[in-house]
Write an enzyme that holds these catalytic residues in place. Sequence first.
Site, PDB file in Angstrom:
ATOM      1  CG  HIS A 271      -1.902   0.976   1.395  1.00 36.17           C
ATOM      2  ND1 HIS A 271      -1.661   2.257   1.843  1.00 36.17           N
ATOM      3  CD2 HIS A 271      -3.232   0.916   1.148  1.00 36.17           C
ATOM      4  CE1 HIS A 271      -2.794   2.934   1.860  1.00 36.17           C
ATOM      5  NE2 HIS A 271      -3.763   2.156   1.435  1.00 36.17           N
TER       6      HIS A 271
ATOM      7  CG  ASP B   2       0.534  -2.701   6.256  1.00 35.75           C
ATOM      8  OD1 ASP B   2      -0.429  -2.889   7.017  1.00 35.75           O
ATOM      9  OD2 ASP B   2       0.463  -1.994   5.239  1.00 35.75           O
TER      10      ASP B   2
ATOM     11  CD  GLN C 249      -6.835  -4.694   3.922  1.00 39.74           C
ATOM     12  OE1 GLN C 249      -7.776  -5.419   4.225  1.00 39.74           O
ATOM     13  NE2 GLN C 249      -7.010  -3.436   3.580  1.00 39.74           N
TER      14      GLN C 249
ATOM     15  CE  LYS D 231      -7.162  -0.288   6.105  1.00 39.20           C
ATOM     16  NZ  LYS D 231      -7.926   0.119   4.918  1.00 39.20           N
TER      17      LYS D 231
ATOM     18  CB  CYS E 179      -3.721   3.305  -1.596  1.00 41.96           C
ATOM     19  SG  CYS E 179      -4.855   4.624  -1.272  1.00 41.96           S
TER      20      CYS E 179
HETATM   21  N1  PMP Z   1      -1.740  -0.958   4.577  1.00 45.88           N
HETATM   22  C1  PMP Z   1      -2.680  -1.685   3.981  1.00 45.88           C
HETATM   23  C2  PMP Z   1      -2.341  -3.064   3.511  1.00 45.88           C
HETATM   24  C3  PMP Z   1      -3.960  -1.165   3.811  1.00 45.88           C
HETATM   25  O1  PMP Z   1      -4.905  -1.895   3.208  1.00 45.88           O
HETATM   26  C4  PMP Z   1      -4.247   0.129   4.277  1.00 45.88           C
HETATM   27  C5  PMP Z   1      -5.612   0.756   4.105  1.00 45.88           C
HETATM   28  N2  PMP Z   1      -6.219   0.530   2.884  1.00 45.88           N
HETATM   29  C6  PMP Z   1      -3.220   0.850   4.913  1.00 45.88           C
HETATM   30  C7  PMP Z   1      -1.994   0.267   5.040  1.00 45.88           C
HETATM   31  C8  PMP Z   1      -3.451   2.224   5.438  1.00 45.88           C
HETATM   32  O2  PMP Z   1      -4.300   2.188   6.537  1.00 45.88           O
HETATM   33  P1  PMP Z   1      -4.846   3.529   7.207  1.00 45.88           P
HETATM   34  O3  PMP Z   1      -5.381   4.370   6.100  1.00 45.88           O
HETATM   35  O4  PMP Z   1      -5.902   3.052   8.142  1.00 45.88           O
HETATM   36  O5  PMP Z   1      -3.700   4.170   7.911  1.00 45.88           O
END
Ligand code: PMP
Length: 421
Positions: A138, A215, A218, A241, A379
Amino acid sequence: MYLAFVYRLTSEEVLDMFDVETVRADFPILGHTVYDRPLVYFDNAATTQKPRVVVEKIEHGYYNVNANIHRGVHFLSQAATEGHEEARRRVQRFLNARSASEIIFTRGTTEAINLVASSFTEAFMRPDDEVIVTAMEHHSNIVPWQMQIGRRGIGVKVVPVTGSGELCLEGYERLFSRRTKLVSVTHVSNVLGTVNPVREIIRMAHARNVPVLVDGAQAVPHMGVDVQELDADFYVFSGHKVYGPTGIGVLYGKEKWLDRIPPYQGGGEMIASVSFEETFFNELPFKFEAGTPDYIGSTALAEALGYIERIGMEAIAVYEGELLAYATERLLALGDVRIFGQAAQKSGVLSFLAGRIHPYDMGLLLDRLGVAVRTGHHCAQPLMKVLGVEGTVRASFSFYNTREEIDVFIAGVERARTMLE
Ligand code: PMP
């Protein structure tokens, strides 16, 4: 559901004990209609809906336990402090961290990664030292490292992704050099659904004395995570999430690293004493929590973790796996559909393109039928480049979704094809 662990139930037995209608009743928003159609919410990878207990916890907090924490001698402040610290202990148990002081509350995954990118590079990286990331990250696990290229002259190397959407482990191994100081990898891809072999990735990095940030944005909503078993050095996730509120997340870090990296932000809470001559920082975890923390959000996040633990992480994984298999089979049966991400280990994310239909058009049409999916690059623009597309349609599932909802979604995709092709 704890019974599953005690008596080692089969997947079928776990499923038998899971009642989706009971679970759905906990989420008022799932009863809503959009454009006079029942809402089908398949945008769970972007954010999850909130069970009543989480919303009630927030309401209860502001109505009954609201006072700024840590510095107050009065009753309410002490109650709020205890709530926040109990939430930290709950997160500790959830991740099986060794100590509650290894749990830092942040605004979310993004802030947690930025914290490590800033503080770890400051403490341990010199110009030309390198971080390894992967092509399926991401943006929030790419850009914070790129910013350090400009600020500290570090380098960023990228693990390639295979055609089935898995990490190429030989390629990963080849990227290590004497200059490698950190690996930062996603546990589960938000686009492909791939569950990466993080235990193996960590083992390979540790064999070269390189720490690993995972990270878990997910992963945490869909599977049990044990940071000690993984031996992760840093593990991050977002509250929103995982059925908790927005604006709160978690950075887990091994004490040996958190002790040695500098604070990310300065201000109240993170200090032991301040004078114009010299300031001493607070101990862990407060050293990393400058300013008034989201002490209501933390308790609501803890409530969310308790909620999914009561359902059972095993039941969630099995049930969502069934949904994914059903949706994949039905989508492929339509013909002329490309699914991005065919890894052997996948969580409930289905990224696809149908025929020549633009993802945006598909998303709009599904929306009119009440089906919420996400379209675009998710993203993850570098991954889109690898896949050779500008964007995809992404349906992402939660344990509160049903096969009937998948039928509505498939009918919508079919309809889009008759209308737009
Ligand atoms: N890493 C991953 C794998 C994600 O899916 C996301 C959110 N789509 C993020 C980071 C960023 O998370 P946040 O916007 O809650 O900081």
